[in-house]
Design a protein around this motif. Sequence first.
Motif, short mmCIF file in Angstrom:
data_model
loop_
_atom_site.label_atom_id
_atom_site.label_comp_id
_atom_site.label_asym_id
_atom_site.label_seq_id
_atom_site.Cartn_x
_atom_site.Cartn_y
_atom_site.Cartn_z
N GLN A 6 38.73 44.82 45.01
CA GLN A 6 39.80 45.71 44.32
C GLN A 6 40.35 46.54 45.53
N GLY A 7 41.66 46.72 45.50
CA GLY A 7 42.21 47.62 46.66
C GLY A 7 43.12 48.67 45.62
N GLN A 8 44.09 49.35 46.38
CA GLN A 8 44.76 50.18 45.67
C GLN A 8 45.91 49.45 44.75
N ARG A 9 45.71 49.65 43.67
CA ARG A 9 46.45 48.81 42.61
C ARG A 9 46.70 47.48 42.65
N VAL A 10 45.88 46.82 43.45
CA VAL A 10 45.84 45.26 43.59
C VAL A 10 44.39 44.88 43.52
N THR A 11 44.35 43.82 42.65
CA THR A 11 42.82 42.94 42.69
C THR A 11 43.18 41.57 42.98
N VAL A 12 42.20 41.03 43.61
CA VAL A 12 42.05 39.81 43.90
C VAL A 12 40.90 39.08 43.30
N LEU A 13 41.05 37.97 42.65
CA LEU A 13 40.09 37.13 42.06
C LEU A 13 39.99 35.85 42.50
N LEU A 14 38.75 35.39 42.74
CA LEU A 14 38.65 33.98 43.53
C LEU A 14 37.65 33.26 42.47
N ASN A 15 38.26 32.01 41.95
CA ASN A 15 37.52 31.12 41.24
C ASN A 15 37.33 30.02 41.89
N LYS A 16 35.89 29.63 42.59
CA LYS A 16 35.66 28.52 43.40
C LYS A 16 35.48 27.40 42.75
N THR A 17 35.16 27.52 41.53
CA THR A 17 34.79 26.19 40.65
C THR A 17 36.10 25.33 40.51
N VAL A 18 37.21 26.08 40.24
CA VAL A 18 38.49 25.65 40.16
C VAL A 18 39.51 25.52 41.30
N LYS A 19 38.97 26.20 42.29
CA LYS A 19 39.82 26.51 43.53
C LYS A 19 41.12 27.34 43.03
N HIS A 20 40.81 28.33 42.59
CA HIS A 20 42.06 29.50 42.16
C HIS A 20 41.91 30.66 42.54
N LEU A 21 43.18 31.06 43.24
CA LEU A 21 43.13 32.68 43.54
C LEU A 21 44.13 33.47 42.87
N SER A 22 43.89 34.36 42.56
CA SER A 22 44.95 35.30 41.76
C SER A 22 45.10 36.72 42.29
N LEU A 23 46.29 37.33 42.55
CA LEU A 23 46.86 38.56 42.72
C LEU A 23 47.13 39.25 41.70
N GLN A 24 46.48 40.46 41.33
CA GLN A 24 46.77 41.15 40.23
C GLN A 24 47.44 42.56 40.67
N ILE A 25 48.55 43.10 40.26
CA ILE A 25 49.22 44.31 40.67
C ILE A 25 49.37 45.16 39.27
N ALA A 26 48.77 46.11 39.35
CA ALA A 26 48.61 47.00 38.24
C ALA A 26 49.80 47.93 38.21
N ALA A 27 50.50 48.26 37.04
CA ALA A 27 51.80 49.12 37.01
C ALA A 27 52.65 48.86 38.08
N THR A 28 53.27 47.52 38.17
CA THR A 28 54.32 47.31 38.86
C THR A 28 55.50 48.22 39.05
N GLN A 29 55.78 48.39 40.43
CA GLN A 29 56.99 49.23 40.84
C GLN A 29 57.83 48.61 41.37
N PRO A 30 59.22 49.15 41.36
CA PRO A 30 60.26 48.43 42.09
C PRO A 30 59.88 48.09 43.54
N GLY A 31 59.07 48.80 44.10
CA GLY A 31 58.68 48.74 45.42
C GLY A 31 57.82 47.48 45.80
N ASP A 32 57.22 46.83 44.57
CA ASP A 32 56.62 45.65 44.60
C ASP A 32 57.36 44.47 44.80
N SER A 33 58.52 44.50 44.58
CA SER A 33 59.57 43.31 44.60
C SER A 33 59.51 42.75 46.02
N ALA A 34 59.15 41.37 46.07
CA ALA A 34 59.05 40.88 47.30
C ALA A 34 58.35 39.06 46.96
N VAL A 35 58.09 38.72 48.04
CA VAL A 35 57.43 37.32 48.16
C VAL A 35 56.05 37.36 48.52
#
Lengths: 111, 112
Positions: free
Chosen positions: A58-87
């Motif tokens: 976990q970081g500030q408003r962001v969390t990364v989850l790693l599932n090695k079993t299915v080789k999957h990564l996700s990024l969670q952004i809490a309380a998304t703000q306009p400044g989060d718009s990006a690639v």
Amino acid sequence: GESVGLHLPTLSVQEGDNSIINCAYSNSASDYFIWYKQESGKGPQFIIDIRSNMDKRQGQRVTVLLNKTVKHLSLQIAATQPGDSAVYFCAEDNYGQNFVFGPGTRLSVLP
Amino acid sequence: NAGVTQTPKFRVLKTGQSMTLLCAQDMNHEYMYWYRQDPGMGLRLIHYSVGEGTTAKGEVPDGYNVSRLKKQNFLLGLESAAPSQTSVYFCASSLRTVYGYTFGSGTRLTVV
């Protein structure tokens, strides 16, 4: 070399909602993963990283989850703000030599 | 606090012309990288360097050459530009190989 891919090329969320950006990776030997944020006209910017001996970080408003079993990564952004718009790009280490980047997911935050 | 600086920011070349893109970092990083970014294809590694005087090929090295004569600088050369080399080029540096990169702001190159 191994490739990293993203499930969704675009994601639109309402301001204040949580965002989840997904990434599938193919190299089960990858030890280190990073999420980058790229705003229009700028270079990618480091957001958060995770090593293969962890499931969650976990970081500030962001969390990364790693599932090695299915080789999957996700990024969670809490309380998304306009400044989060990006690639957003996920990247996996390429046998410790460099990183392989996915094609990116464009996040649009709706007012 | 400059980080990674790329010059030029924009350039238009005619097919067959040559040019050099300069990347400079002031963080004393050992490792430097050149990536190209094309729509829908993410970032692809062209060449990289693990230290002064060393270079190595990445995923898409053809048509490019690099040099790392000084630790702080990493040059990317196009000897004979082709339209397929129209792209945005990013330089990055890192303290170690498996470590977060610091990217420059990019060079947008158009070959006509």
